[in-house]
Design a protein around this motif. Structure first.
Motif, PDB file in Angstrom:
ATOM      1  N   VAL A  96     -22.578  -8.635  20.394  1.00 19.71           N
ATOM      2  CA  VAL A  96     -23.691  -9.005  19.515  1.00 19.71           C
ATOM      3  C   VAL A  96     -23.275  -9.987  18.430  1.00 19.71           C
ATOM      4  N   HIS A  97     -21.985 -10.078  18.142  1.00 19.12           N
ATOM      5  CA  HIS A  97     -21.565 -10.978  17.061  1.00 19.12           C
ATOM      6  C   HIS A  97     -21.966 -12.414  17.336  1.00 19.12           C
ATOM      7  N   ARG A  98     -22.158 -12.781  18.604  1.00 19.25           N
ATOM      8  CA  ARG A  98     -22.562 -14.156  18.909  1.00 19.25           C
ATOM      9  C   ARG A  98     -23.934 -14.472  18.307  1.00 19.25           C
ATOM     10  N   PHE A  99     -24.760 -13.452  18.170  1.00 17.29           N
ATOM     11  CA  PHE A  99     -26.036 -13.626  17.479  1.00 17.29           C
ATOM     12  C   PHE A  99     -25.872 -13.376  15.983  1.00 17.29           C
ATOM     13  N   ALA A 100     -25.092 -12.368  15.639  1.00 21.20           N
ATOM     14  CA  ALA A 100     -24.931 -12.010  14.229  1.00 21.20           C
ATOM     15  C   ALA A 100     -24.337 -13.156  13.422  1.00 21.20           C
ATOM     16  N   ASP A 101     -23.517 -14.000  14.068  1.00 20.99           N
ATOM     17  CA  ASP A 101     -22.942 -15.132  13.362  1.00 20.99           C
ATOM     18  C   ASP A 101     -24.008 -16.131  12.900  1.00 20.99           C
ATOM     19  N   HIS A 102     -25.233 -16.022  13.451  1.00 17.02           N
ATOM     20  CA  HIS A 102     -26.319 -16.947  13.105  1.00 17.02           C
ATOM     21  C   HIS A 102     -27.435 -16.281  12.291  1.00 17.02           C
ATOM     22  N   GLN A 103     -27.185 -15.069  11.799  1.00 12.03           N
ATOM     23  CA  GLN A 103     -28.301 -14.298  11.263  1.00 12.03           C
ATOM     24  C   GLN A 103     -28.809 -14.784   9.907  1.00 12.03           C
ATOM     25  N   THR A 104     -28.102 -15.689   9.257  1.00 15.33           N
ATOM     26  CA  THR A 104     -28.600 -16.223   7.976  1.00 15.33           C
ATOM     27  C   THR A 104     -29.151 -17.645   8.121  1.00 15.33           C
ATOM     28  N   GLU A 105     -29.242 -18.165   9.358  1.00 13.24           N
ATOM     29  CA  GLU A 105     -29.666 -19.555   9.525  1.00 13.24           C
ATOM     30  C   GLU A 105     -31.090 -19.788   9.017  1.00 13.24           C
ATOM     31  N   ARG A 135     -32.637 -26.897  24.209  1.00 14.03           N
ATOM     32  CA  ARG A 135     -32.391 -25.773  25.134  1.00 14.03           C
ATOM     33  C   ARG A 135     -31.426 -24.759  24.518  1.00 14.03           C
ATOM     34  N   ASP A 136     -31.604 -24.515  23.216  1.00  9.73           N
ATOM     35  CA  ASP A 136     -30.772 -23.549  22.506  1.00  9.73           C
ATOM     36  C   ASP A 136     -30.988 -22.160  23.089  1.00  9.73           C
ATOM     37  N   PRO A 137     -29.923 -21.446  23.484  1.00 10.31           N
ATOM     38  CA  PRO A 137     -30.084 -20.098  24.043  1.00 10.31           C
ATOM     39  C   PRO A 137     -30.834 -19.135  23.135  1.00 10.31           C
ATOM     40  N   VAL A 138     -30.788 -19.364  21.816  1.00  9.12           N
ATOM     41  CA  VAL A 138     -31.479 -18.474  20.883  1.00  9.12           C
ATOM     42  C   VAL A 138     -32.986 -18.469  21.133  1.00  9.12           C
ATOM     43  N   TYR A 166     -29.096  -6.110  14.120  1.00  5.35           N
ATOM     44  CA  TYR A 166     -28.919  -7.525  13.795  1.00  5.35           C
ATOM     45  C   TYR A 166     -30.239  -8.136  13.342  1.00  5.35           C
ATOM     46  N   LEU A 167     -31.323  -7.872  14.072  1.00  6.16           N
ATOM     47  CA  LEU A 167     -32.624  -8.428  13.705  1.00  6.16           C
ATOM     48  C   LEU A 167     -33.069  -7.919  12.340  1.00  6.16           C
ATOM     49  N   ALA A 168     -32.760  -6.660  12.057  1.00  2.98           N
ATOM     50  CA  ALA A 168     -33.120  -6.104  10.756  1.00  2.98           C
ATOM     51  C   ALA A 168     -32.365  -6.815   9.631  1.00  2.98           C
ATOM     52  N   ARG A 169     -31.088  -7.125   9.863  1.00  2.00           N
ATOM     53  CA  ARG A 169     -30.314  -7.850   8.841  1.00  2.00           C
ATOM     54  C   ARG A 169     -30.802  -9.288   8.697  1.00  2.00           C
ATOM     55  N   GLU A 170     -31.166  -9.911   9.824  1.00  2.00           N
ATOM     56  CA  GLU A 170     -31.732 -11.263   9.751  1.00  2.00           C
ATOM     57  C   GLU A 170     -33.023 -11.253   8.937  1.00  2.00           C
ATOM     58  N   GLU A 171     -33.871 -10.252   9.182  1.00  2.77           N
ATOM     59  CA  GLU A 171     -35.134 -10.140   8.455  1.00  2.77           C
ATOM     60  C   GLU A 171     -34.891  -9.911   6.968  1.00  2.77           C
TER      61      GLU A 171
END
Length: 211
Positions: free
Chosen positions: A63-72, A101-104, A133-138
């Motif tokens: 999941v860190h591959r997404f978590a690394d982007h959670q403040t974008e 074509r960003d995987p996100v 992760y989504l909760a932290r992004e939110e």
């Protein structure tokens, strides 16, 4: 930062990336539940304590591959120019990511990306970790909105808008991913993905009107 500190930091980043790449390769080959932390440490040639210094849980290896982007999204909100609309900034960003074509965005038909997305949904603990992760992004987005919005009731407005934005982007990405998994290419899905994004952000701007 002096040279020795910079070298140490780059070495740590390389080690972290090597551990994660090894773990994901093993998970894709044998399944998330079929690989132990000890297996990953041995394959990556590090000790288990070293592995856990970089990744506190087995799920974090994925999941860190997404978590690394959670403040974008939060960074975009804070960095927008004077008078720029939050929704316009985030809408343009999502559209640009679709074009790239960003995987996100779910709009990638690269085999490795599809396999990785399948891995994310293959184990309940990974799904739960993605929820965290989504909760932290939110939370990060809500904080940025609270700091920058000029509106009545800024705290609740920021929390409501952040929740809607994160849910909107997640829903759009899931729809795109499902179409590609069904056999369509990213290029084929792109026009529909753009139209859906425009519709979604339009709903956020104007509100839902029945009828």
């Amino acid at each position: 930062m002096d040279r020795s500190t910079g070298l140490r930091e780059r070495k740590k980043q390389r080690t972290r990336a090597a551990i994660s790449d090894t773990a994901i390769r093993l998970f894709l080959r044998h399944g998330f539940d079929g690989v132990s932390v000890a297996d990953i440490a041995a394959e990556a040639e590090v000790s288990k304590p070293t592995l856990f210094r970089y990744f506190p849980t087995k799920e974090d290896l994925v999941v860190h591959r997404f978590a690394d982007h959670q403040t974008e999204a939060a960074d975009l909100v804070r960095g927008r120019g004077p008078g720029a609309s939050v929704l316009d900034v985030l809408h343009r960003d999502f559209r640009a990511r679709l074009d790239a074509r960003d995987p996100v965005t779910g709009l990638s038909d690269h085999p490795e990306v599809l396999a990785f997305h399948g891995l994310l949904r293959s184990a309940p603990t990974l799904v739960a970790r993605m929820g965290e992760y989504l909760a932290r992004e939110e939370e990060a987005l809500a904080q940025a909105l609270h700091e920058t919005l000029r509106t009545e009731r800024p705290e609740i407005t920021a929390r409501l808008l952040a929740g809607q934005l994160v849910a909107t982007r997640r829903t759009l990405a899931l729809a795109n991913w499902e179409r590609i998994v069904a056999g369509r290419s990213a290029d084929e899905v792109h026009p529909k993905a753009v139209a859906d994004a425009d519709h979604a952000f339009g709903l956020l701007r104007d509100g839902f009107r029945e009828g």
